[in-house]
Design a protein around this motif. Structure first.
Motif, PDB file in Angstrom:
ATOM      1  N   THR A  22       0.897  -1.158  -0.055  1.00  0.00           N
ATOM      2  CA  THR A  22       0.048   0.166  -0.116  1.00  0.00           C
ATOM      3  C   THR A  22       0.927   1.308   0.096  1.00  0.00           C
ATOM      4  OG1 THR A  22      -1.610  -1.038   1.200  1.00  0.00           O
ATOM      5  CG2 THR A  22      -1.671   1.222   1.446  1.00  0.00           C
ATOM      6  N   LEU A  23       0.337   2.200  -0.879  1.00  0.00           N
ATOM      7  CA  LEU A  23       0.745   3.360  -0.866  1.00  0.00           C
ATOM      8  C   LEU A  23       0.074   4.666  -0.389  1.00  0.00           C
ATOM      9  CD1 LEU A  23       3.595   5.464  -1.882  1.00  0.00           C
ATOM     10  CD2 LEU A  23       2.228   5.553  -3.905  1.00  0.00           C
ATOM     11  N   CYS A  24       0.548   5.459   0.688  1.00  0.00           N
ATOM     12  CA  CYS A  24      -0.244   6.649   0.959  1.00  0.00           C
ATOM     13  C   CYS A  24       0.564   7.824   0.421  1.00  0.00           C
ATOM     14  CB  CYS A  24      -0.122   6.760   2.367  1.00  0.00           C
ATOM     15  SG  CYS A  24      -1.155   5.511   3.431  1.00  0.00           S
ATOM     16  N   LEU A  25      -0.355   8.521  -0.518  1.00  0.00           N
ATOM     17  CA  LEU A  25       0.240   9.941  -0.965  1.00  0.00           C
ATOM     18  C   LEU A  25       0.140  11.040   0.254  1.00  0.00           C
ATOM     19  CD1 LEU A  25      -1.984  10.165  -4.278  1.00  0.00           C
ATOM     20  CD2 LEU A  25       0.504   8.959  -3.869  1.00  0.00           C
ATOM     21  N   GLY A  26       1.298  11.165   0.892  1.00  0.00           N
ATOM     22  CA  GLY A  26       1.337  11.938   1.772  1.00  0.00           C
ATOM     23  C   GLY A  26       1.385  11.065   3.152  1.00  0.00           C
ATOM     24  N   ARG A  27       2.169  11.294   4.073  1.00  0.00           N
ATOM     25  CA  ARG A  27       1.961  10.467   5.277  1.00  0.00           C
ATOM     26  C   ARG A  27       0.818  10.998   6.293  1.00  0.00           C
ATOM     27  NH1 ARG A  27       6.123   9.305  10.147  1.00  0.00           N
ATOM     28  NH2 ARG A  27       5.148   7.206  10.709  1.00  0.00           N
ATOM     29  N   GLN A  28      -0.143   9.912   6.370  1.00  0.00           N
ATOM     30  CA  GLN A  28      -1.359  10.210   6.919  1.00  0.00           C
ATOM     31  C   GLN A  28      -1.307  10.447   8.427  1.00  0.00           C
ATOM     32  OE1 GLN A  28      -3.781  11.325   4.784  1.00  0.00           O
ATOM     33  NE2 GLN A  28      -2.289  11.023   3.314  1.00  0.00           N
ATOM     34  N   ARG A  29      -1.762  11.283   8.927  1.00  0.00           N
ATOM     35  CA  ARG A  29      -2.044  11.483  10.475  1.00  0.00           C
ATOM     36  C   ARG A  29      -3.283  10.872  10.992  1.00  0.00           C
ATOM     37  NH1 ARG A  29       1.143  13.525  14.055  1.00  0.00           N
ATOM     38  NH2 ARG A  29       2.873  14.637  13.548  1.00  0.00           N
ATOM     39  N   PHE A  30      -3.595  10.292  12.013  1.00  0.00           N
ATOM     40  CA  PHE A  30      -4.672   9.950  12.525  1.00  0.00           C
ATOM     41  C   PHE A  30      -5.279  11.150  13.459  1.00  0.00           C
ATOM     42  CE2 PHE A  30      -7.807   7.657  15.317  1.00  0.00           C
ATOM     43  CZ  PHE A  30      -8.629   7.108  14.358  1.00  0.00           C
ATOM     44  N   SER A  79       4.782   5.389   2.548  1.00  0.00           N
ATOM     45  CA  SER A  79       4.331   7.090   2.172  1.00  0.00           C
ATOM     46  C   SER A  79       5.041   7.804   1.157  1.00  0.00           C
ATOM     47  CB  SER A  79       4.266   7.808   3.420  1.00  0.00           C
ATOM     48  OG  SER A  79       3.574   7.254   4.454  1.00  0.00           O
ATOM     49  N   MET A  80       4.421   8.628   0.386  1.00  0.00           N
ATOM     50  CA  MET A  80       5.149   9.277  -0.676  1.00  0.00           C
ATOM     51  C   MET A  80       4.943  10.745  -0.407  1.00  0.00           C
ATOM     52  SD  MET A  80       4.896   9.382  -4.776  1.00  0.00           S
ATOM     53  CE  MET A  80       5.926   8.036  -5.153  1.00  0.00           C
ATOM     54  N   ASP A  81       5.854  11.553  -0.561  1.00  0.00           N
ATOM     55  CA  ASP A  81       5.551  13.000  -0.617  1.00  0.00           C
ATOM     56  C   ASP A  81       6.691  13.879  -0.940  1.00  0.00           C
ATOM     57  OD1 ASP A  81       4.516  15.552   0.492  1.00  0.00           O
ATOM     58  OD2 ASP A  81       4.095  14.574   2.630  1.00  0.00           O
ATOM     59  N   ILE A  82       6.184  15.121  -1.213  1.00  0.00           N
ATOM     60  CA  ILE A  82       7.101  15.930  -2.053  1.00  0.00           C
ATOM     61  C   ILE A  82       8.458  16.200  -1.020  1.00  0.00           C
ATOM     62  CG2 ILE A  82       6.107  18.223  -1.325  1.00  0.00           C
ATOM     63  CD1 ILE A  82       6.844  19.158  -4.285  1.00  0.00           C
ATOM     64  N   SER A  83       8.345  16.009   0.353  1.00  0.00           N
ATOM     65  CA  SER A  83       9.558  16.386   1.210  1.00  0.00           C
ATOM     66  C   SER A  83       9.474  15.328   2.357  1.00  0.00           C
ATOM     67  CB  SER A  83       9.526  17.785   1.811  1.00  0.00           C
ATOM     68  OG  SER A  83       8.346  17.760   3.130  1.00  0.00           O
ATOM     69  N   ALA A  84      10.632  15.260   3.124  1.00  0.00           N
ATOM     70  CA  ALA A  84      10.831  14.246   3.986  1.00  0.00           C
ATOM     71  C   ALA A  84      10.392  14.664   5.499  1.00  0.00           C
ATOM     72  CB  ALA A  84      12.181  13.758   4.276  1.00  0.00           C
ATOM     73  N   GLY A  87       8.198  12.510   7.399  1.00  0.00           N
ATOM     74  CA  GLY A  87       8.940  11.092   7.438  1.00  0.00           C
ATOM     75  C   GLY A  87       8.519  10.069   6.312  1.00  0.00           C
ATOM     76  N   ALA A  88       8.050  10.586   5.293  1.00  0.00           N
ATOM     77  CA  ALA A  88       7.533   9.748   4.095  1.00  0.00           C
ATOM     78  C   ALA A  88       8.864   8.996   3.607  1.00  0.00           C
ATOM     79  CB  ALA A  88       7.201  10.752   3.016  1.00  0.00           C
ATOM     80  N   GLU A  89       8.813   8.035   3.237  1.00  0.00           N
ATOM     81  CA  GLU A  89       9.950   7.028   2.857  1.00  0.00           C
ATOM     82  C   GLU A  89      10.235   7.322   1.138  1.00  0.00           C
ATOM     83  OE1 GLU A  89       7.055   5.586   4.065  1.00  0.00           O
ATOM     84  OE2 GLU A  89       7.673   4.594   5.624  1.00  0.00           O
ATOM     85  N   LEU A  90       9.197   7.563   0.592  1.00  0.00           N
ATOM     86  CA  LEU A  90       9.616   7.981  -0.910  1.00  0.00           C
ATOM     87  C   LEU A  90       9.351   9.535  -1.062  1.00  0.00           C
ATOM     88  CD1 LEU A  90       7.437   5.065  -2.823  1.00  0.00           C
ATOM     89  CD2 LEU A  90      10.170   5.264  -2.266  1.00  0.00           C
ATOM     90  N   ILE A  91      10.297  10.245  -1.524  1.00  0.00           N
ATOM     91  CA  ILE A  91      10.336  11.612  -1.806  1.00  0.00           C
ATOM     92  C   ILE A  91      10.120  11.862  -3.361  1.00  0.00           C
ATOM     93  CG2 ILE A  91      11.584  13.933  -1.394  1.00  0.00           C
ATOM     94  CD1 ILE A  91      10.716  12.146   1.085  1.00  0.00           C
ATOM     95  N   HIS A  92       9.075  12.456  -3.821  1.00  0.00           N
ATOM     96  CA  HIS A  92       8.980  12.645  -5.125  1.00  0.00           C
ATOM     97  C   HIS A  92       7.766  13.582  -5.283  1.00  0.00           C
ATOM     98  CE1 HIS A  92       8.811  11.772  -9.291  1.00  0.00           C
ATOM     99  NE2 HIS A  92       7.658  11.981  -9.500  1.00  0.00           N
ATOM    100  N   ASP A  93       7.856  14.668  -6.238  1.00  0.00           N
ATOM    101  CA  ASP A  93       6.905  15.513  -6.760  1.00  0.00           C
ATOM    102  C   ASP A  93       6.112  14.877  -7.873  1.00  0.00           C
ATOM    103  OD1 ASP A  93       5.174  17.588  -7.936  1.00  0.00           O
ATOM    104  OD2 ASP A  93       6.908  18.783  -8.035  1.00  0.00           O
ATOM    105  N   LEU A  94       4.763  14.607  -7.533  1.00  0.00           N
ATOM    106  CA  LEU A  94       3.907  13.817  -8.393  1.00  0.00           C
ATOM    107  C   LEU A  94       3.612  14.613  -9.710  1.00  0.00           C
ATOM    108  CD1 LEU A  94       1.689  11.659  -5.949  1.00  0.00           C
ATOM    109  CD2 LEU A  94       3.418  10.901  -7.596  1.00  0.00           C
ATOM    110  N   ASN A  95       3.972  15.749  -9.655  1.00  0.00           N
ATOM    111  CA  ASN A  95       3.864  16.714 -10.860  1.00  0.00           C
ATOM    112  C   ASN A  95       4.764  16.165 -12.085  1.00  0.00           C
ATOM    113  OD1 ASN A  95       1.674  18.946 -10.300  1.00  0.00           O
ATOM    114  ND2 ASN A  95       3.195  19.259  -8.699  1.00  0.00           N
ATOM    115  N   GLU A  96       5.803  15.529 -11.520  1.00  0.00           N
ATOM    116  CA  GLU A  96       6.935  14.922 -12.466  1.00  0.00           C
ATOM    117  C   GLU A  96       6.702  13.497 -12.506  1.00  0.00           C
ATOM    118  OE1 GLU A  96       8.971  16.931 -14.098  1.00  0.00           O
ATOM    119  OE2 GLU A  96       7.954  18.527 -12.890  1.00  0.00           O
ATOM    120  N   LEU A  97       6.968  12.772 -13.553  1.00  0.00           N
ATOM    121  CA  LEU A  97       6.844  11.457 -13.963  1.00  0.00           C
ATOM    122  C   LEU A  97       7.447  10.560 -13.087  1.00  0.00           C
ATOM    123  CD1 LEU A  97       6.785  10.794 -17.705  1.00  0.00           C
ATOM    124  CD2 LEU A  97       4.920  10.457 -16.144  1.00  0.00           C
ATOM    125  N   VAL A  98       7.020   9.413 -12.368  1.00  0.00           N
ATOM    126  CA  VAL A  98       7.804   8.585 -11.512  1.00  0.00           C
ATOM    127  C   VAL A  98       8.599   7.545 -12.380  1.00  0.00           C
ATOM    128  CG1 VAL A  98       5.832   8.694  -9.640  1.00  0.00           C
ATOM    129  CG2 VAL A  98       5.849   6.717 -11.366  1.00  0.00           C
TER     130      VAL A  98
END
Length: 161
Positions: A22-30, A79-84, A87-98
């Protein structure tokens, strides 16, 4: 971004499904765990929807939601986010191709309040399709009409159709 009591109630519909990787776009807080009144409501939702489950065992001390997604049926949670920053593991701007290393990597992708903040939505949706395995599931929770000024876009059901 995060999970409130309304999103929790919605997500519990996924319980019992195999969510796989599972991938979360952005690290999700509860968010429900932050205030006593909403925490009581979240516990009541757990009691009604998942009898015998102690909500305290599903909520992480750091306030994030990886344990919750594991409870729902995820084998792994990334988790994927534009910055760390969170604490996201994958850092990527989704405006750009993965990159190719992310193609067909996930069985499930959760977007809980992310899509409306991207400028290049067609690219973001292409990235989501590239990252999902065949038969994968994309779940999006986004504010819709009359939520003015929240993000760049208001996404209604027709956007996904």
């Amino acid at each position: 971004m995060g999970i409130d009591v309304f999103v929790l109630d919605f997500l519990l519909d996924c319980k019992g499904r195999e969510l796989g990787d599972t991938l979360c776009l952005g690290r999700q807080r509860f968010h429900a765990s932050l205030h006593p009144a909403t925490w009581r409501r979240a516990k009541a939702i757990f009691a009604a929807r998942c009898p015998g489950t102690d909500a305290d065992t599903v909520i992480q001390e750091d306030g994030y939601s990886e344990t919750l997604f594991g409870f729902l049926g995820a084998r792994s949670v990334v988790s994927m986010d534009i910055s760390a920053y969170e604490g996201a593991e994958l850092i990527h701007d989704l405006n750009e191709l993965v990159g190719n290393e992310l193609h067909n990597r996930f069985d499930c992708i959760f977007d809980i309040g992310t899509l409306e903040h991207f400028y290049n939505l067609p690219r973001v949706m292409t990235n989501i399709k590239l990252m999902l395995r065949a038969g994968g599931m994309f779940v999006s929770v986004a504010p819709a009409n009359n939520f003015l000024g929240h993000g760049l876009y208001q996404l209604g059901p027709k956007f996904f159709w």
